[in-house]
Design a protein around this motif. Structure first.
Motif, mmCIF file in Angstrom:
data_model
loop_
_atom_site.group_PDB
_atom_site.id
_atom_site.type_symbol
_atom_site.label_atom_id
_atom_site.label_comp_id
_atom_site.label_asym_id
_atom_site.label_seq_id
_atom_site.Cartn_x
_atom_site.Cartn_y
_atom_site.Cartn_z
ATOM 1 N N LYS A 1 69.710 -20.499 21.633
ATOM 2 C CA LYS A 1 69.368 -20.656 23.059
ATOM 3 C C LYS A 1 68.908 -19.314 23.633
ATOM 4 N N GLY B 1 64.499 -22.374 18.773
ATOM 5 C CA GLY B 1 65.663 -23.047 19.320
ATOM 6 C C GLY B 1 66.317 -24.004 18.353
ATOM 7 N N ARG C 1 65.489 -18.253 22.225
ATOM 8 C CA ARG C 1 64.344 -18.986 22.782
ATOM 9 C C ARG C 1 64.049 -18.610 24.226
#
Length: 182
Positions: A92, A122, A95
């Motif tokens: 997370k 991700g 990204r």
């Protein structure tokens, strides 16, 4: 200032994870290439983390991979014994963070119960067949390891044999292995 087309192209590695009979192994070759030239043959692309409870291997730009491994270690400290959560949190951040988004690497991460491929897109992918691979020779090692899973060989033997096959096929992979086992 050089543009991307004039910069050296760093290629290749093969990282393979195998889990069988309660053992988890990650193996990585040692070759670093720049274009058609081998610049190092014994790089160490597999590391133990979290006090020896987690193994991580990387493919891609070395400095980028080290940055990601440091971030993963911090996530593992934040979420002890929760590898999936640490990997998802890293993916997370990777990204969404402007700095991390530019990193060009992939990670193969495992503990005694799970294997994950973590990417900058991700993705946190757990393989169906307890075998995963990344890098330029990854598909060769993956195919060989999957074929060997139904044999009597243990996880480390499968990883070493599959990496040997990948090294015979992929010019960006060599037989100088780093193998870590849980």
């Amino acid at each position: 200032m050089a543009d991307a087309e004039t910069l050296p192209s760093w290629h290749g590695t093969t990282i393979l994870a195998v889990r069988k009979d309660g053992r988890t192994v990650i193996a990585g070759d040692g070759q670093v290439s720049m274009g058609q030239t081998i610049v190092k043959g014994n790089a160490r692309k597999v590391r133990t983390l979290a006090g020896g409870k987690v193994i991580a291997g990387f493919a891609g730009a070395t400095a980028d991979a080290f940055t990601l491994i440091e971030r993963l270690e911090a996530k593992l400290e934040q979420y002890p014994d929760q590898l999936a959560r640490a990997c998802v949190d890293l993916a997370k951040d990777w990204r969404t963070d402007r700095y991390l988004r530019r990193l060009e690497a992939m990670l193969l991460v495992a503990d005694s119960t799970a294997i994950y491929t973590v990417t900058g897109m991700g993705d946190v992918l757990e393989p169906t067949h307890a075998v995963a691979a990344i890098g330029s020779g990854g598909n060769y090692a993956l195919a060989a390891a999957r074929a060997l899973m139904d044999t009597d060989f243990g996880a480390e033997d499968i990883a070493r044999r599959a990496m040997g096959i990948a090294a015979e096929i992929c010019v960006y992979t060599n037989g100088s292995l780093t193998v870590e086992t849980l």
